[in-house]
Design a protein around this motif. Structure first.
Motif, PDB file in Angstrom:
ATOM      1  N   GLY A  62       0.781  -1.217   0.000  1.00 23.48           N
ATOM      2  CA  GLY A  62       0.000   0.000   0.000  1.00 23.48           C
ATOM      3  C   GLY A  62       0.821   1.279   0.000  1.00 23.48           C
ATOM      4  N   LYS A  72      -4.249  -8.138  -1.233  1.00 24.20           N
ATOM      5  CA  LYS A  72      -4.706  -7.422  -2.423  1.00 24.20           C
ATOM      6  C   LYS A  72      -5.613  -6.261  -2.019  1.00 24.20           C
ATOM      7  N   ASP A  75      -8.499   0.341  -5.922  1.00 20.64           N
ATOM      8  CA  ASP A  75      -8.211   1.767  -6.072  1.00 20.64           C
ATOM      9  C   ASP A  75      -8.857   2.554  -4.932  1.00 20.64           C
ATOM     10  N   SER A  87      -4.329   1.064  -7.569  1.00 21.03           N
ATOM     11  CA  SER A  87      -3.693  -0.131  -7.025  1.00 21.03           C
ATOM     12  C   SER A  87      -2.934  -0.887  -8.107  1.00 21.03           C
ATOM     13  N   TYR A  89      -1.522  -3.727  -7.016  1.00 23.48           N
ATOM     14  CA  TYR A  89      -1.433  -5.001  -6.317  1.00 23.48           C
ATOM     15  C   TYR A  89      -2.838  -5.499  -5.985  1.00 23.48           C
ATOM     16  N   GLY A  90      -3.640  -5.576  -7.004  1.00 23.12           N
ATOM     17  CA  GLY A  90      -5.009  -6.065  -6.860  1.00 23.12           C
ATOM     18  C   GLY A  90      -5.425  -6.705  -8.158  1.00 23.12           C
TER      19      GLY A  90
END
Length: 356
Positions: A62, A72, A75, A87, A89-90
Protein backbone atom coordinates in the motif's frame (compact mmCIF):
# COMPACT_ATOMS: atom_id res chain seq x y z
CA UNK A 1 24.61 16.68 10.33
CA UNK A 2 23.76 16.49 6.64
CA UNK A 3 23.51 13.13 4.86
CA UNK A 4 26.57 11.84 3.02
CA UNK A 5 24.36 10.80 0.11
CA UNK A 6 21.65 12.67 -1.77
CA UNK A 7 18.93 10.42 -3.15
CA UNK A 8 17.08 11.15 -6.36
CA UNK A 9 14.17 12.75 -4.50
CA UNK A 10 16.53 15.17 -2.73
CA UNK A 11 17.97 16.27 -6.05
CA UNK A 12 14.51 16.58 -7.61
CA UNK A 13 13.33 18.73 -4.72
CA UNK A 14 16.34 21.01 -5.14
CA UNK A 15 16.59 21.28 -8.92
CA UNK A 16 13.50 19.87 -10.63
CA UNK A 17 13.79 17.99 -13.94
CA UNK A 18 13.15 18.83 -17.62
CA UNK A 19 10.73 15.88 -17.97
CA UNK A 20 8.32 17.57 -15.58
CA UNK A 21 7.95 21.08 -16.97
CA UNK A 22 4.28 21.61 -17.72
CA UNK A 23 3.59 17.90 -17.25
CA UNK A 24 0.97 15.92 -15.38
CA UNK A 25 2.67 13.52 -12.97
CA UNK A 26 1.78 10.05 -11.73
CA UNK A 27 3.83 9.02 -8.70
CA UNK A 28 4.64 5.42 -7.72
CA UNK A 29 5.78 5.51 -4.10
CA UNK A 30 5.30 4.29 -0.52
CA UNK A 31 6.63 5.32 2.93
CA UNK A 32 10.23 4.87 1.73
CA UNK A 33 9.72 7.84 -0.59
CA UNK A 34 11.27 10.36 1.78
CA UNK A 35 13.91 13.07 1.55
CA UNK A 36 16.92 13.43 3.83
CA UNK A 37 15.02 16.16 5.69
CA UNK A 38 11.91 13.95 6.09
CA UNK A 39 9.62 15.34 3.39
CA UNK A 40 7.58 12.71 1.59
CA UNK A 41 7.83 12.22 -2.16
CA UNK A 42 4.09 12.92 -2.33
CA UNK A 43 4.63 16.33 -0.74
CA UNK A 44 7.63 17.13 -2.95
CA UNK A 45 5.80 16.19 -6.15
CA UNK A 46 2.57 17.91 -5.19
CA UNK A 47 4.47 21.15 -4.56
CA UNK A 48 6.53 21.26 -7.78
CA UNK A 49 6.01 24.69 -9.30
CA UNK A 50 5.96 23.66 -12.95
CA UNK A 51 4.09 20.33 -12.81
CA UNK A 52 0.79 18.91 -11.56
CA UNK A 53 0.48 15.71 -9.51
CA UNK A 54 -2.63 14.02 -10.92
CA UNK A 55 -2.35 10.38 -9.76
CA UNK A 56 -0.70 8.15 -7.20
CA UNK A 57 0.13 4.47 -7.66
CA UNK A 58 0.40 1.96 -4.80
CA UNK A 59 2.23 -1.37 -5.04
CA UNK A 60 2.38 -4.24 -2.53
CA UNK A 61 1.88 -3.11 1.09
CA UNK A 62 0.00 0.00 0.00
CA UNK A 63 0.78 3.69 -0.37
CA UNK A 64 1.34 4.06 3.37
CA UNK A 65 2.87 0.64 4.07
CA UNK A 66 -0.28 -0.33 5.91
CA UNK A 67 -0.96 -3.71 4.28
CA UNK A 68 0.54 -7.10 5.01
CA UNK A 69 2.35 -9.27 2.47
CA UNK A 70 0.13 -10.65 -0.27
CA UNK A 71 -2.89 -8.52 0.73
CA UNK A 72 -4.71 -7.42 -2.42
CA UNK A 73 -6.48 -4.06 -2.52
CA UNK A 74 -8.39 -1.83 -4.89
CA UNK A 75 -8.21 1.77 -6.07
CA UNK A 76 -8.74 4.57 -3.55
CA UNK A 77 -8.76 8.35 -3.38
CA UNK A 78 -6.18 10.35 -1.48
CA UNK A 79 -8.35 12.39 0.86
CA UNK A 80 -5.81 15.17 1.36
CA UNK A 81 -5.01 15.77 -2.31
CA UNK A 82 -8.28 14.57 -3.80
CA UNK A 83 -6.52 12.52 -6.50
CA UNK A 84 -6.83 8.80 -7.32
CA UNK A 85 -4.57 6.18 -5.76
CA UNK A 86 -4.44 3.36 -8.30
CA UNK A 87 -3.69 -0.13 -7.03
CA UNK A 88 -0.88 -2.08 -8.67
CA UNK A 89 -1.43 -5.00 -6.32
CA UNK A 90 -5.01 -6.06 -6.86
CA UNK A 91 -6.94 -6.72 -10.05
CA UNK A 92 -4.07 -5.10 -11.97
CA UNK A 93 -0.33 -5.48 -11.45
CA UNK A 94 0.44 -3.10 -14.30
CA UNK A 95 -0.90 0.43 -14.81
CA UNK A 96 -3.66 0.38 -17.40
CA UNK A 97 -4.32 2.89 -20.18
CA UNK A 98 -7.17 4.30 -18.08
CA UNK A 99 -4.89 4.80 -15.07
CA UNK A 100 -2.37 6.65 -17.25
CA UNK A 101 -4.95 8.75 -19.09
CA UNK A 102 -4.31 11.90 -17.00
CA UNK A 103 -0.54 11.34 -16.74
CA UNK A 104 2.29 12.52 -18.97
CA UNK A 105 5.24 11.40 -16.83
CA UNK A 106 5.45 8.68 -14.21
CA UNK A 107 7.87 9.15 -11.30
CA UNK A 108 9.07 6.05 -9.46
CA UNK A 109 10.47 6.59 -5.96
CA UNK A 110 10.65 3.47 -3.79
CA UNK A 111 13.46 2.03 -1.67
CA UNK A 112 14.35 -1.38 -3.11
CA UNK A 113 16.35 -4.14 -1.38
CA UNK A 114 18.36 -5.24 -4.40
CA UNK A 115 16.70 -8.67 -4.16
CA UNK A 116 14.83 -10.12 -7.14
CA UNK A 117 11.81 -11.45 -5.31
CA UNK A 118 11.05 -8.27 -3.38
CA UNK A 119 8.06 -7.24 -5.51
CA UNK A 120 8.93 -3.56 -6.00
CA UNK A 121 11.42 -4.55 -8.71
CA UNK A 122 8.66 -6.36 -10.60
CA UNK A 123 6.41 -3.32 -10.24
CA UNK A 124 9.16 -1.19 -11.77
CA UNK A 125 9.49 -3.61 -14.71
CA UNK A 126 5.72 -3.51 -15.29
CA UNK A 127 5.58 0.29 -15.07
CA UNK A 128 8.38 0.53 -17.64
CA UNK A 129 6.50 -1.77 -20.01
CA UNK A 130 3.28 0.23 -19.76
CA UNK A 131 4.99 3.61 -20.08
CA UNK A 132 6.64 2.39 -23.28
CA UNK A 133 3.36 0.96 -24.58
CA UNK A 134 1.32 4.10 -23.88
CA UNK A 135 3.90 6.75 -24.74
CA UNK A 136 4.54 8.05 -21.21
CA UNK A 137 7.95 9.14 -19.98
CA UNK A 138 9.36 7.59 -16.80
CA UNK A 139 11.61 9.25 -14.25
CA UNK A 140 13.22 6.94 -11.68
CA UNK A 141 14.55 8.60 -8.55
CA UNK A 142 17.52 6.50 -7.53
CA UNK A 143 18.08 5.16 -4.03
CA UNK A 144 20.99 3.19 -2.53
CA UNK A 145 21.17 -0.56 -2.60
CA UNK A 146 20.94 -1.17 1.17
CA UNK A 147 23.77 -3.73 1.16
CA UNK A 148 26.01 -1.83 -1.24
CA UNK A 149 26.91 -2.55 -4.83
CA UNK A 150 29.87 -4.94 -4.67
CA UNK A 151 28.25 -8.39 -4.33
CA UNK A 152 25.89 -10.41 -6.52
CA UNK A 153 24.33 -13.72 -5.45
CA UNK A 154 22.14 -16.47 -6.87
CA UNK A 155 21.41 -17.74 -10.35
CA UNK A 156 19.46 -16.00 -13.07
CA UNK A 157 15.70 -16.46 -13.33
CA UNK A 158 14.89 -18.96 -16.07
CA UNK A 159 12.58 -18.16 -18.96
CA UNK A 160 9.06 -19.29 -18.16
CA UNK A 161 9.38 -18.61 -14.41
CA UNK A 162 8.48 -14.93 -14.58
CA UNK A 163 6.08 -13.77 -11.85
CA UNK A 164 5.46 -11.00 -9.35
CA UNK A 165 8.48 -12.31 -7.42
CA UNK A 166 10.68 -12.20 -10.49
CA UNK A 167 9.54 -10.29 -13.57
CA UNK A 168 12.79 -10.46 -15.48
CA UNK A 169 16.03 -12.41 -15.78
CA UNK A 170 18.28 -11.14 -13.00
CA UNK A 171 20.21 -12.72 -10.12
CA UNK A 172 18.58 -13.11 -6.72
CA UNK A 173 20.79 -10.43 -5.17
CA UNK A 174 21.42 -7.83 -7.84
CA UNK A 175 24.23 -5.66 -6.45
CA UNK A 176 22.65 -2.69 -8.24
CA UNK A 177 20.56 0.34 -7.36
CA UNK A 178 17.02 0.54 -8.65
CA UNK A 179 18.02 3.27 -11.10
CA UNK A 180 20.84 1.14 -12.50
CA UNK A 181 18.47 -1.79 -12.90
CA UNK A 182 15.94 0.38 -14.72
CA UNK A 183 18.54 1.53 -17.24
CA UNK A 184 19.87 -2.01 -17.79
CA UNK A 185 16.42 -3.55 -18.17
CA UNK A 186 15.28 -0.86 -20.60
CA UNK A 187 18.32 -1.52 -22.76
CA UNK A 188 18.52 -5.33 -22.61
CA UNK A 189 14.76 -5.88 -22.88
CA UNK A 190 14.47 -3.45 -25.76
CA UNK A 191 11.52 -1.69 -24.14
CA UNK A 192 12.25 1.71 -25.71
CA UNK A 193 10.77 3.39 -22.65
CA UNK A 194 11.46 7.12 -22.55
CA UNK A 195 13.45 6.76 -19.34
CA UNK A 196 15.64 8.99 -17.26
CA UNK A 197 17.14 8.46 -13.82
CA UNK A 198 18.08 11.09 -11.29
CA UNK A 199 21.19 9.39 -9.91
CA UNK A 200 22.55 9.30 -6.40
CA UNK A 201 25.07 11.90 -5.36
CA UNK A 202 27.88 10.89 -3.01
CA UNK A 203 27.14 7.16 -3.05
CA UNK A 204 29.93 4.62 -3.62
CA UNK A 205 29.48 0.91 -4.20
CA UNK A 206 31.12 0.00 -0.88
CA UNK A 207 28.48 1.92 1.09
CA UNK A 208 25.79 0.17 3.04
CA UNK A 209 22.65 2.06 3.94
CA UNK A 210 23.91 3.01 7.37
CA UNK A 211 26.82 4.83 5.70
CA UNK A 212 24.55 7.13 3.69
CA UNK A 213 23.07 9.20 6.51
CA UNK A 214 19.63 8.84 4.90
CA UNK A 215 16.58 7.99 7.04
CA UNK A 216 15.56 4.32 6.97
CA UNK A 217 11.86 3.76 6.47
CA UNK A 218 10.66 0.14 6.52
CA UNK A 219 10.20 -0.97 2.88
CA UNK A 220 7.51 -3.36 4.11
CA UNK A 221 5.91 -4.27 7.45
CA UNK A 222 8.26 -7.26 7.76
CA UNK A 223 11.49 -5.49 6.82
CA UNK A 224 12.27 -3.46 9.95
CA UNK A 225 16.07 -3.15 9.83
CA UNK A 226 19.24 -3.69 7.84
CA UNK A 227 19.80 -6.96 9.73
CA UNK A 228 16.56 -8.22 8.16
CA UNK A 229 17.64 -7.15 4.67
CA UNK A 230 20.98 -8.91 5.09
CA UNK A 231 19.42 -12.38 5.53
CA UNK A 232 16.29 -11.91 3.41
CA UNK A 233 17.75 -13.17 0.11
CA UNK A 234 18.22 -16.59 1.73
CA UNK A 235 15.50 -17.02 4.33
CA UNK A 236 12.73 -15.79 2.01
CA UNK A 237 12.92 -19.24 0.35
CA UNK A 238 10.99 -20.54 3.36
CA UNK A 239 7.93 -18.68 2.10
CA UNK A 240 7.62 -21.63 -0.28
CA UNK A 241 7.55 -24.19 2.57
CA UNK A 242 5.42 -25.13 5.57
CA UNK A 243 7.93 -23.49 7.93
CA UNK A 244 7.47 -20.02 9.37
CA UNK A 245 9.87 -17.44 7.94
CA UNK A 246 9.37 -15.40 11.11
CA UNK A 247 6.35 -13.37 10.01
CA UNK A 248 4.21 -12.48 12.97
CA UNK A 249 7.21 -12.03 15.25
CA UNK A 250 9.55 -9.12 15.92
CA UNK A 251 12.36 -10.76 13.90
CA UNK A 252 10.86 -11.69 10.52
CA UNK A 253 13.27 -13.49 8.18
CA UNK A 254 15.99 -13.52 10.85
CA UNK A 255 14.78 -16.92 12.06
CA UNK A 256 12.87 -19.86 10.62
CA UNK A 257 10.98 -22.57 12.43
CA UNK A 258 7.95 -24.81 12.93
CA UNK A 259 6.15 -26.54 15.82
CA UNK A 260 7.96 -29.80 15.04
CA UNK A 261 11.51 -28.42 14.90
CA UNK A 262 14.04 -28.86 17.70
CA UNK A 263 15.79 -25.49 17.66
CA UNK A 264 18.95 -26.75 19.34
CA UNK A 265 19.27 -29.69 16.96
CA UNK A 266 18.85 -27.47 13.89
CA UNK A 267 21.27 -24.81 15.15
CA UNK A 268 23.93 -27.40 15.92
CA UNK A 269 23.52 -29.02 12.51
CA UNK A 270 23.85 -25.66 10.73
CA UNK A 271 26.84 -24.48 12.77
CA UNK A 272 28.53 -27.80 11.95
CA UNK A 273 28.51 -26.88 8.26
CA UNK A 274 31.02 -24.07 8.84
CA UNK A 275 29.19 -21.58 6.63
CA UNK A 276 31.08 -18.32 6.33
CA UNK A 277 30.10 -15.28 8.36
CA UNK A 278 27.06 -16.67 10.17
CA UNK A 279 26.13 -18.28 13.49
CA UNK A 280 22.89 -20.14 14.18
CA UNK A 281 21.24 -20.00 17.59
CA UNK A 282 18.17 -21.94 18.81
CA UNK A 283 14.98 -19.90 19.26
CA UNK A 284 11.41 -20.58 20.29
CA UNK A 285 8.65 -18.15 19.29
CA UNK A 286 4.90 -17.99 18.67
CA UNK A 287 3.87 -16.12 15.52
CA UNK A 288 0.91 -13.77 16.02
CA UNK A 289 -0.14 -14.11 12.36
CA UNK A 290 0.77 -15.96 9.16
CA UNK A 291 2.01 -19.57 9.30
CA UNK A 292 1.63 -21.39 12.65
CA UNK A 293 -0.25 -18.45 14.15
CA UNK A 294 -0.60 -18.88 17.92
CA UNK A 295 1.52 -22.06 18.00
CA UNK A 296 4.92 -22.32 19.66
CA UNK A 297 7.64 -22.96 17.07
CA UNK A 298 11.19 -24.14 17.50
CA UNK A 299 13.76 -22.88 15.07
CA UNK A 300 17.10 -21.24 14.46
CA UNK A 301 18.04 -17.60 14.29
CA UNK A 302 20.78 -16.32 12.01
CA UNK A 303 23.40 -13.95 13.41
CA UNK A 304 25.66 -12.51 10.72
CA UNK A 305 29.12 -12.31 12.26
CA UNK A 306 31.11 -11.24 9.18
CA UNK A 307 29.17 -9.17 6.66
CA UNK A 308 31.89 -9.39 4.00
CA UNK A 309 32.10 -13.19 4.13
CA UNK A 310 28.40 -13.96 4.57
CA UNK A 311 26.51 -15.30 1.53
CA UNK A 312 22.78 -15.05 2.08
CA UNK A 313 21.58 -17.19 -0.83
CA UNK A 314 24.07 -20.00 -0.19
CA UNK A 315 23.15 -19.98 3.48
CA UNK A 316 19.42 -20.08 2.78
CA UNK A 317 19.74 -23.00 0.38
CA UNK A 318 21.90 -24.91 2.86
CA UNK A 319 19.31 -24.29 5.57
CA UNK A 320 16.54 -25.60 3.29
CA UNK A 321 18.54 -28.73 2.55
CA UNK A 322 19.32 -29.50 6.19
CA UNK A 323 15.72 -28.98 7.33
CA UNK A 324 14.62 -31.52 4.72
CA UNK A 325 17.25 -34.00 5.90
CA UNK A 326 16.34 -33.61 9.58
CA UNK A 327 12.56 -33.66 9.17
CA UNK A 328 11.74 -35.58 5.96
CA UNK A 329 8.31 -36.65 7.23
CA UNK A 330 7.23 -33.16 8.31
CA UNK A 331 8.81 -30.81 5.76
CA UNK A 332 6.60 -29.82 2.82
CA UNK A 333 6.73 -27.50 -0.16
CA UNK A 334 3.61 -25.36 -0.30
CA UNK A 335 1.37 -26.69 -3.07
CA UNK A 336 0.66 -24.51 -6.13
CA UNK A 337 -2.39 -22.26 -5.65
CA UNK A 338 -4.17 -23.90 -8.59
CA UNK A 339 -3.69 -26.96 -10.75
CA UNK A 340 -1.09 -26.48 -13.43
CA UNK A 341 0.60 -23.48 -11.79
CA UNK A 342 4.12 -23.51 -10.45
CA UNK A 343 5.27 -24.18 -6.92
CA UNK A 344 6.06 -20.91 -5.16
CA UNK A 345 9.55 -22.14 -4.25
CA UNK A 346 10.27 -22.53 -7.97
CA UNK A 347 9.25 -18.93 -8.61
CA UNK A 348 11.43 -17.74 -5.73
CA UNK A 349 14.52 -19.64 -6.84
CA UNK A 350 13.85 -18.86 -10.48
CA UNK A 351 13.35 -22.44 -11.57
CA UNK A 352 15.71 -24.63 -9.51
CA UNK A 353 14.18 -26.37 -6.52
CA UNK A 354 16.40 -27.47 -3.63
CA UNK A 355 15.95 -31.15 -2.72
CA UNK A 356 12.83 -33.30 -3.19
Amino acid sequence: MSAAVRAGIDRLAACGHPYLKGRRIGLVTNPTGITADFRTSVDVCSQLADAELTALFACEHGLYGQRQAGEKFGDETDERLGIPVFSLYGEHKKPTAEMLQTVDTVIFDIQDLGVRFFTYLSTLMYVMEMCALHGKSLLVLDRPNPLGGTAVEGGLLRKGYESMVGAWTMPIRTGMTIGELARMANDLRGLKCELDVIPLEGWTRAMEFTDTGLPWMMPSPNMPALDTVRVYAGTCFFEGTNLSEGRGTTRPFEWIGAPWIDGRQLAERMNGLGLAGVHFHPVYATPTFSKHQGVLCGGARLFVSDTAAYESVRTGLALLYEVQRLYPDRFEWLAPPKEGSRYFIDLLTGGIRCGN
